[in-house]
Design a protein around this motif. Sequence first.
Motif, PDB file in Angstrom:
ATOM      1  N   ASP A  81       0.822  -1.208   0.000  1.00  0.00           N
ATOM      2  CA  ASP A  81       0.000   0.000   0.000  1.00  0.00           C
ATOM      3  C   ASP A  81       0.858   1.260   0.000  1.00  0.00           C
ATOM      4  O   ASP A  81       0.434   2.302  -0.501  1.00  0.00           O
ATOM      5  CB  ASP A  81      -0.924   0.012   1.222  1.00  0.00           C
ATOM      6  N   ALA A  82       2.049   1.181   0.578  1.00  0.00           N
ATOM      7  CA  ALA A  82       2.959   2.334   0.622  1.00  0.00           C
ATOM      8  C   ALA A  82       4.400   1.830   0.597  1.00  0.00           C
ATOM      9  O   ALA A  82       5.149   1.989   1.551  1.00  0.00           O
ATOM     10  CB  ALA A  82       2.699   3.158   1.873  1.00  0.00           C
ATOM     11  N   PRO A  83       4.813   1.213  -0.519  1.00  0.00           N
ATOM     12  CA  PRO A  83       6.168   0.665  -0.582  1.00  0.00           C
ATOM     13  C   PRO A  83       7.221   1.766  -0.622  1.00  0.00           C
ATOM     14  O   PRO A  83       7.028   2.785  -1.281  1.00  0.00           O
ATOM     15  CB  PRO A  83       6.168  -0.125  -1.899  1.00  0.00           C
ATOM     16  N   ASP A  84       8.316   1.548   0.109  1.00  0.00           N
ATOM     17  CA  ASP A  84       9.379   2.549   0.049  1.00  0.00           C
ATOM     18  C   ASP A  84      10.782   1.975   0.176  1.00  0.00           C
ATOM     19  O   ASP A  84      11.752   2.728   0.160  1.00  0.00           O
ATOM     20  CB  ASP A  84       9.145   3.674   1.057  1.00  0.00           C
ATOM     21  N   LEU A  85      10.912   0.653   0.258  1.00  0.00           N
ATOM     22  CA  LEU A  85      12.252   0.063   0.305  1.00  0.00           C
ATOM     23  C   LEU A  85      13.024   0.396  -0.974  1.00  0.00           C
ATOM     24  O   LEU A  85      14.230   0.623  -0.942  1.00  0.00           O
ATOM     25  CB  LEU A  85      12.168  -1.456   0.521  1.00  0.00           C
ATOM     26  N   HIS A  86      12.316   0.486  -2.085  1.00  0.00           N
ATOM     27  CA  HIS A  86      12.961   0.825  -3.354  1.00  0.00           C
ATOM     28  C   HIS A  86      13.569   2.233  -3.330  1.00  0.00           C
ATOM     29  O   HIS A  86      14.531   2.506  -4.040  1.00  0.00           O
ATOM     30  CB  HIS A  86      11.978   0.683  -4.523  1.00  0.00           C
ATOM     31  N   LEU A  87      13.011   3.119  -2.508  1.00  0.00           N
ATOM     32  CA  LEU A  87      13.565   4.475  -2.414  1.00  0.00           C
ATOM     33  C   LEU A  87      14.960   4.464  -1.790  1.00  0.00           C
ATOM     34  O   LEU A  87      15.807   5.292  -2.127  1.00  0.00           O
ATOM     35  CB  LEU A  87      12.637   5.372  -1.592  1.00  0.00           C
ATOM     36  N   ILE A  88      15.203   3.532  -0.884  1.00  0.00           N
ATOM     37  CA  ILE A  88      16.499   3.438  -0.207  1.00  0.00           C
ATOM     38  C   ILE A  88      17.489   2.602  -1.020  1.00  0.00           C
ATOM     39  O   ILE A  88      18.658   2.962  -1.147  1.00  0.00           O
ATOM     40  CB  ILE A  88      16.331   2.829   1.202  1.00  0.00           C
ATOM     41  N   LEU A  89      16.996   1.487  -1.587  1.00  0.00           N
ATOM     42  CA  LEU A  89      17.903   0.558  -2.277  1.00  0.00           C
ATOM     43  C   LEU A  89      18.147   0.906  -3.746  1.00  0.00           C
ATOM     44  O   LEU A  89      19.017   0.316  -4.371  1.00  0.00           O
ATOM     45  CB  LEU A  89      17.373  -0.874  -2.153  1.00  0.00           C
ATOM     46  N   CYS A  90      17.396   1.857  -4.296  1.00  0.00           N
ATOM     47  CA  CYS A  90      17.584   2.327  -5.680  1.00  0.00           C
ATOM     48  C   CYS A  90      17.740   1.172  -6.681  1.00  0.00           C
ATOM     49  O   CYS A  90      18.781   1.043  -7.336  1.00  0.00           O
ATOM     50  CB  CYS A  90      18.792   3.254  -5.757  1.00  0.00           C
ATOM     51  N   PRO A  91      16.722   0.352  -6.827  1.00  0.00           N
ATOM     52  CA  PRO A  91      16.847  -0.821  -7.696  1.00  0.00           C
ATOM     53  C   PRO A  91      16.737  -0.506  -9.182  1.00  0.00           C
ATOM     54  O   PRO A  91      16.168   0.514  -9.572  1.00  0.00           O
ATOM     55  CB  PRO A  91      15.658  -1.684  -7.270  1.00  0.00           C
ATOM     56  N   GLU A  92      17.268  -1.426  -9.955  1.00  0.00           N
ATOM     57  CA  GLU A  92      17.050  -1.416 -11.401  1.00  0.00           C
ATOM     58  C   GLU A  92      15.992  -2.481 -11.660  1.00  0.00           C
ATOM     59  O   GLU A  92      16.197  -3.661 -11.345  1.00  0.00           O
ATOM     60  CB  GLU A  92      18.341  -1.780 -12.146  1.00  0.00           C
ATOM     61  N   ILE A  93      14.856  -2.067 -12.208  1.00  0.00           N
ATOM     62  CA  ILE A  93      13.766  -3.003 -12.449  1.00  0.00           C
ATOM     63  C   ILE A  93      14.135  -3.907 -13.622  1.00  0.00           C
ATOM     64  O   ILE A  93      14.463  -3.439 -14.709  1.00  0.00           O
ATOM     65  CB  ILE A  93      12.444  -2.259 -12.708  1.00  0.00           C
TER      66      ILE A  93
END
Length: 186
Positions: free
Chosen positions: A38-50
């Motif tokens: 509902d409110a994902p934010d781990l990607h904001l810290i880990l800066c992933p490449e999709i």
Amino acid sequence: MKQVAIVSGKGGTGKTSIIASLAALAQGRAVFADCDVDAPDLHLILCPEILERREFYGIKRAFIDKEKCIQCGICQDACRFGAIADFEVKTPLCEGCGVCQLVCPEEAVEMRDVQAGEAYISQTRFGPLVHAELYPGEEASGKLVAMVREMARDLAAEKNLDLILIDGSPGIGCPVIASLTGVDLA
């Protein structure tokens, strides 16, 4: 394979910060799963490449075929959610119960799958990340969390990794239960 979930009954307590710190310590030895759909934010810290996107379909929603509809109003009267007005389904209000389809004498109502979000497999500097986003106002967050967890297990098996670190949803509802089901440690 071990699965560890970080959960809390409240948002903003540092669950994501803990998982990000553990990701830095794991350095390629774990799969990370952001189950706060509902409110994902781990990607904001880990800066992933999709690397991969998958569509998520939650509940079916009603649609009225205007060519078949005789505007009898039976579906409108039967809809307890007030989702039908002027012989059209107001999609955000439709709960997908299917009563309108059941009562329609002309079979003018069709239940259709509607995309409710997306799930992703990504690569971070610390290892693979599975994350997802439920579109605003959509239902079935528990199902999307279950999808993220399944994708993370499959990815861990594929990459021969024996640890999944889960950033759980806050609260006590369906997404939390789906985040915790079958974990070894919370």
